[in-house]
Design an enzyme around this catalytic site. Structure first.
Site, mmCIF file in Angstrom:
data_model
loop_
_atom_site.group_PDB
_atom_site.id
_atom_site.type_symbol
_atom_site.label_atom_id
_atom_site.label_comp_id
_atom_site.label_asym_id
_atom_site.label_seq_id
_atom_site.Cartn_x
_atom_site.Cartn_y
_atom_site.Cartn_z
ATOM 1 N N HIS A 296 0.850 -1.060 -0.202
ATOM 2 C CA HIS A 296 -0.032 0.371 -0.064
ATOM 3 C C HIS A 296 0.843 1.237 0.122
ATOM 4 C CE1 HIS A 296 -3.652 -2.181 1.757
ATOM 5 N NE2 HIS A 296 -3.927 -2.300 0.528
ATOM 6 N N HIS B 240 -11.847 -8.423 -6.634
ATOM 7 C CA HIS B 240 -11.395 -7.405 -5.965
ATOM 8 C C HIS B 240 -10.685 -6.656 -7.047
ATOM 9 C CE1 HIS B 240 -10.056 -4.267 -3.385
ATOM 10 N NE2 HIS B 240 -9.134 -5.013 -2.724
ATOM 11 N N GLU C 243 -8.496 -4.000 -6.601
ATOM 12 C CA GLU C 243 -7.187 -3.367 -6.214
ATOM 13 C C GLU C 243 -5.863 -4.137 -7.076
ATOM 14 O OE1 GLU C 243 -5.190 -1.948 -2.050
ATOM 15 O OE2 GLU C 243 -6.498 -3.400 -1.948
ATOM 16 N N ASP D 277 -3.069 -4.952 -6.392
ATOM 17 C CA ASP D 277 -2.344 -6.190 -6.315
ATOM 18 C C ASP D 277 -2.880 -7.715 -6.692
ATOM 19 O OD1 ASP D 277 -3.940 -5.394 -4.280
ATOM 20 O OD2 ASP D 277 -3.367 -6.837 -2.940
ATOM 21 N N HIS E 39 -11.799 -5.448 1.940
ATOM 22 C CA HIS E 39 -11.686 -4.121 2.582
ATOM 23 C C HIS E 39 -12.152 -3.045 1.495
ATOM 24 C CE1 HIS E 39 -7.350 -2.975 1.358
ATOM 25 N NE2 HIS E 39 -7.702 -4.144 0.530
ATOM 26 N N ASP F 24 -9.331 -10.645 -0.006
ATOM 27 C CA ASP F 24 -8.621 -10.186 1.049
ATOM 28 C C ASP F 24 -8.743 -10.740 2.503
ATOM 29 O OD1 ASP F 24 -6.462 -8.710 -0.170
ATOM 30 O OD2 ASP F 24 -7.678 -7.027 -0.540
ATOM 31 N N TYR G 208 -2.159 -8.540 10.003
ATOM 32 C CA TYR G 208 -3.066 -8.111 8.849
ATOM 33 C C TYR G 208 -4.575 -7.733 8.929
ATOM 34 C CZ TYR G 208 -5.026 -9.237 3.946
ATOM 35 O OH TYR G 208 -5.664 -9.180 2.696
ATOM 36 N N HIS H 93 -3.712 -13.389 -0.438
ATOM 37 C CA HIS H 93 -2.419 -13.257 0.213
ATOM 38 C C HIS H 93 -1.867 -14.386 1.234
ATOM 39 C CE1 HIS H 93 -2.039 -9.442 -1.639
ATOM 40 N NE2 HIS H 93 -2.965 -8.815 -1.383
#
Length: 395
Positions: free
Chosen positions: A23, A79, A81, A83, A146, A165, A193, A226
């Site tokens: 991030h 998701h 995002e 990554d 998230h 996530d 996390y 992850h």
């Protein structure tokens, strides 16, 4: 190289051994991370998520060695995002018309980041995708876990929850499964996390966990985006999340300070001594913020019932390092925690008042106005700090 989770379900992600920050520079990853993508090969071939953009070309090349890309029937984006979606542009150059299944908010996210009009198919909770051989993917929206676009996908018959996530860790390993790695390392990364990423959404998570449980899904594997994949008693991490989401605390008091000429440091150490004298059972931890990792400290705050924060007075306020850390705690919206303040001063002495106000706004129950010490603590000042520690322990 793909690795088999179960039957025709394979991991096709990337282990990032060198990752130290995530991030941007917001999250420390002392043990690297993984970007987990999954390939399901039934009558229909489904790719679930991709990897971070620096590894996009490598990911697509490796994927092409495992399957003819043109035979990928569906892509699921849990998701948007970067990554998780970062390799999509590279992949879609090769198979531009392949249907992408995601939430309505994920369409906004993907269009906003990549400015492409791909073949988007919007899904919501309960929608199903038939992939053949009697198996379906069932979608579950997970907004704010998230990001607003987040969702999970459940594979019937194989009983695999692709949780994105949720239930993950930033933890690089070739072992892949939870029963093959060091359990202390695993849970250390899992709670870090949660503390740093999911704490602000605990009230949402409680409802979502109840919703998932009410679906009565048989879950044999939880495959997050992850870290390791939970195959040995996968519900253990769900149980942990249920604990962590309920205003979690251990019997711990954490002291966090920054100092200029070690006066506030001396106070911190004597406050810790006083706490230990008054309560032999409580675990006391002391951290110099300037010499500690913010995300590791947030994990300690998450575990604590009381947080004691110290700063000398500087320009009628507090050190900017402490101000930034209190702001970070405010953002994370901790609940059911007490706080106390302390600090040395030479002239005006406002630091404890400023800290108490900031901690109160951050949602902490502040024990009192704080302990101030004029100049460096002498013997009386050290004894006062010890007594203050006793007061904190009894609060």
């Amino acid at each position: 190289m793909k690795k088999t989770l179960k039957n025709n379900v394979h991991w096709v992600g990337k282990v990032d051994w060198e990752l130290q920050k995530f991030h941007g520079d917001e999250y420390s990853t002392h043990n690297g991370s993984t970007y987990n993508a999954y390939l399901i090969q039934e009558e229909k071939n489904v790719l679930i998520d991709t990897v971070w953009s620096p590894f996009a070309a490598e990911f697509v090349d490796n994927l092409a060695k495992e399957i003819d890309l043109n035979k990928i029937d569906y892509i699921v984006v849990n998701h948007g995002e970067v990554d998780h979606s970062g390799a999509l542009p590279e992949l879609m150059k090769r198979i531009p018309s392949t249907p992408i299944y995601c939430t309505a908010n994920a369409v906004k996210s993907l269009k906003g980041q990549y400015h492409q009009e791909w073949n988007f198919n919007v899904v919501k909770t309960g929608d199903k995708l038939d992939i053949g051989n009697g198996k379906e993917l069932v979608f579950v929206e997970m907004p704010m876990l998230h990001w607003p676009d987040s969702m999970a996908a459940y594979l019937t018959k194989d009983n695999i929850l692709f949780s994105n996530d949720a239930f993950g860790q930033h933890y690089a390993t070739e072992k892949m499964f939870n029963d093959l790695v060091d359990q202390c390392d695993l849970y250390k990364e899992a709670i870090k996390y949660y503390a740093n990423i999911l704490t602000p959404f605990s009230h949402i998570l409680r409802r979502k966990l109840d919703e998932i449980i009410s679906l009565n899904l048989a879950i044999d594997i939880i495959a997050p985006s992850h870290g390791v994949i939970w195959r040995d008693n996968p519900m253990q991490i769900v149980e942990k999340y249920s604990q962590w989401a309920n205003d979690y605390q251990q019997n711990q008091i954490t002291i966090i300070y920054d100092t200029m000429w070690n006066g506030t440091k001396t106070m911190a150490e004597n406050i810790a001594e006083g706490i230990e004298i008054a309560d032999k059972e409580v675990e006391v931890k002391v951290f110099n913020l300037a010499k500690s990792d913010d995300n590791d400290l947030i994990t300690e705050v998450f575990k604590s019932k009381t947080v004691v924060v110290g700063s000398p007075t500087v320009n009628r306020s507090i050190l900017h390092s402490i101000a930034g850390f209190v702001h970070l705690m405010h953002e994370l919206n901790f609940k059911n925690k007490k706080a106390a303040t302390f600090g040395c001063y030479g002239w005006s002495g406002e630091s404890t008042k400023v800290l108490s106000e900031l901690l109160n706004k951050a949602g902490f129950e502040v024990i009192d106005e704080g302990l101030k010490n004029h100049w460096a603590p002498d013997q009386d000042g050290k004894l006062a700090a010890i007594e203050y520690g006793k007061k904190i322990a009894k609060a």
